[in-house]
Design a protein around this motif. Structure first.
Motif, PDB file in Angstrom:
ATOM      1  N   LEU A  20       0.835  -1.198   0.000  1.00 34.08           N
ATOM      2  CA  LEU A  20       0.000   0.000   0.000  1.00 34.08           C
ATOM      3  C   LEU A  20       0.872   1.252   0.000  1.00 34.08           C
ATOM      4  CD1 LEU A  20      -2.487  -1.179   2.765  1.00 34.08           C
ATOM      5  CD2 LEU A  20      -2.932  -1.100   0.301  1.00 34.08           C
ATOM      6  N   PRO A  21       0.445   2.297  -0.708  1.00 35.44           N
ATOM      7  CA  PRO A  21       1.199   3.551  -0.707  1.00 35.44           C
ATOM      8  C   PRO A  21       1.016   4.289   0.622  1.00 35.44           C
ATOM      9  CG  PRO A  21      -0.813   3.785  -1.983  1.00 35.44           C
ATOM     10  CD  PRO A  21      -0.734   2.340  -1.562  1.00 35.44           C
ATOM     11  N   GLU A  22       2.028   5.051   1.028  1.00 31.28           N
ATOM     12  CA  GLU A  22       1.926   5.838   2.260  1.00 31.28           C
ATOM     13  C   GLU A  22       1.092   7.093   2.023  1.00 31.28           C
ATOM     14  OE1 GLU A  22       5.524   6.605   4.351  1.00 31.28           O
ATOM     15  OE2 GLU A  22       6.212   4.539   4.174  1.00 31.28           O
ATOM     16  N   ASN A  23       0.397   7.540   3.093  1.00 33.59           N
ATOM     17  CA  ASN A  23      -0.373   8.791   3.050  1.00 33.59           C
ATOM     18  C   ASN A  23      -1.350   8.834   1.886  1.00 33.59           C
ATOM     19  OD1 ASN A  23       0.153  10.420   5.205  1.00 33.59           O
ATOM     20  ND2 ASN A  23       1.915  11.409   4.266  1.00 33.59           N
ATOM     21  N   TYR A  24      -2.054   7.777   1.628  1.00 35.15           N
ATOM     22  CA  TYR A  24      -2.878   7.672   0.428  1.00 35.15           C
ATOM     23  C   TYR A  24      -4.378   7.654   0.708  1.00 35.15           C
ATOM     24  CZ  TYR A  24      -4.346   6.005  -4.175  1.00 35.15           C
ATOM     25  OH  TYR A  24      -4.944   5.887  -5.402  1.00 35.15           O
ATOM     26  N   PHE A  25      -4.794   6.920   1.729  1.00 35.24           N
ATOM     27  CA  PHE A  25      -6.220   6.684   1.949  1.00 35.24           C
ATOM     28  C   PHE A  25      -6.802   7.602   3.021  1.00 35.24           C
ATOM     29  CE2 PHE A  25      -4.669   2.549   0.410  1.00 35.24           C
ATOM     30  CZ  PHE A  25      -5.517   2.371  -0.667  1.00 35.24           C
ATOM     31  N   ASP A  26      -8.038   8.024   2.809  1.00 33.36           N
ATOM     32  CA  ASP A  26      -8.794   8.746   3.832  1.00 33.36           C
ATOM     33  C   ASP A  26      -9.275   7.771   4.899  1.00 33.36           C
ATOM     34  OD1 ASP A  26      -8.758  11.402   2.662  1.00 33.36           O
ATOM     35  OD2 ASP A  26     -10.093  10.576   1.135  1.00 33.36           O
ATOM     36  N   GLY A  27      -9.488   6.527   4.507  1.00 31.65           N
ATOM     37  CA  GLY A  27      -9.955   5.532   5.454  1.00 31.65           C
ATOM     38  C   GLY A  27      -9.661   4.123   4.981  1.00 31.65           C
ATOM     39  N   VAL A  28      -9.542   3.236   5.955  1.00 30.16           N
ATOM     40  CA  VAL A  28      -9.376   1.809   5.686  1.00 30.16           C
ATOM     41  C   VAL A  28     -10.489   1.096   6.443  1.00 30.16           C
ATOM     42  CG1 VAL A  28      -7.917  -0.224   6.041  1.00 30.16           C
ATOM     43  CG2 VAL A  28      -6.883   1.956   5.369  1.00 30.16           C
ATOM     44  N   PHE A  29     -11.250   0.285   5.738  1.00 31.32           N
ATOM     45  CA  PHE A  29     -12.361  -0.461   6.315  1.00 31.32           C
ATOM     46  C   PHE A  29     -11.963  -1.931   6.323  1.00 31.32           C
ATOM     47  CE2 PHE A  29     -16.469  -2.661   5.983  1.00 31.32           C
ATOM     48  CZ  PHE A  29     -17.163  -2.051   6.996  1.00 31.32           C
ATOM     49  N   ALA A  30     -11.785  -2.479   7.506  1.00 27.11           N
ATOM     50  CA  ALA A  30     -11.371  -3.878   7.657  1.00 27.11           C
ATOM     51  C   ALA A  30     -12.353  -4.570   8.598  1.00 27.11           C
ATOM     52  CB  ALA A  30      -9.946  -3.947   8.189  1.00 27.11           C
ATOM     53  N   ASN A  31     -13.591  -4.627   8.198  1.00 28.60           N
ATOM     54  CA  ASN A  31     -14.642  -5.170   9.047  1.00 28.60           C
ATOM     55  C   ASN A  31     -14.537  -6.687   9.163  1.00 28.60           C
ATOM     56  OD1 ASN A  31     -16.913  -4.846  10.674  1.00 28.60           O
ATOM     57  ND2 ASN A  31     -18.278  -5.336   8.997  1.00 28.60           N
ATOM     58  N   ALA A  32     -14.520  -7.178  10.403  1.00 27.37           N
ATOM     59  CA  ALA A  32     -14.466  -8.618  10.686  1.00 27.37           C
ATOM     60  C   ALA A  32     -13.322  -9.292   9.945  1.00 27.37           C
ATOM     61  CB  ALA A  32     -15.798  -9.280  10.334  1.00 27.37           C
TER      62      ALA A  32
END
Length: 83
Positions: A20-32
């Motif tokens: 994954l690139p650094e400083n890239y995403f506004d959010g990460v969703f890792a549900n369950a």
């Protein structure tokens, strides 16, 4: 499903081999999902997820009985647990 219904960019990867690139995403969703990561690997995986968030970005991960919400900040992640 998330890609089709959200209109958001969606990436799917193995937590143990993140690219994954650094400083890239506004959010990460890792549900369950994070409970599948071996305990000894969890600190590294969380650091990698934190690094990919923009300042103020959010990591969301939930399981059946608790929610964990992390917010990236200038000095690192702060984590709040709720049962």
């Amino acid at each position: 499903m998330a890609r089709a219904h959200s209109g958001c960019e969606v990436w799917q990867q193995d937590f143990l081999q993140l690219e994954l690139p650094e400083n890239y995403f506004d959010g990460v969703f890792a549900n369950a999902a994070l409970f599948h990561v071996p305990r000894q690997e969890l600190p590294r995986v969380l650091l990698e997820l934190h690094a990919t968030l923009k300042p103020g970005g959010v990591l969301f991960s939930a399981r059946t009985r608790a929610a964990i919400i992390g917010r990236a900040g200038p000095t690192g992640a702060t984590v709040r647990s709720r049962s």
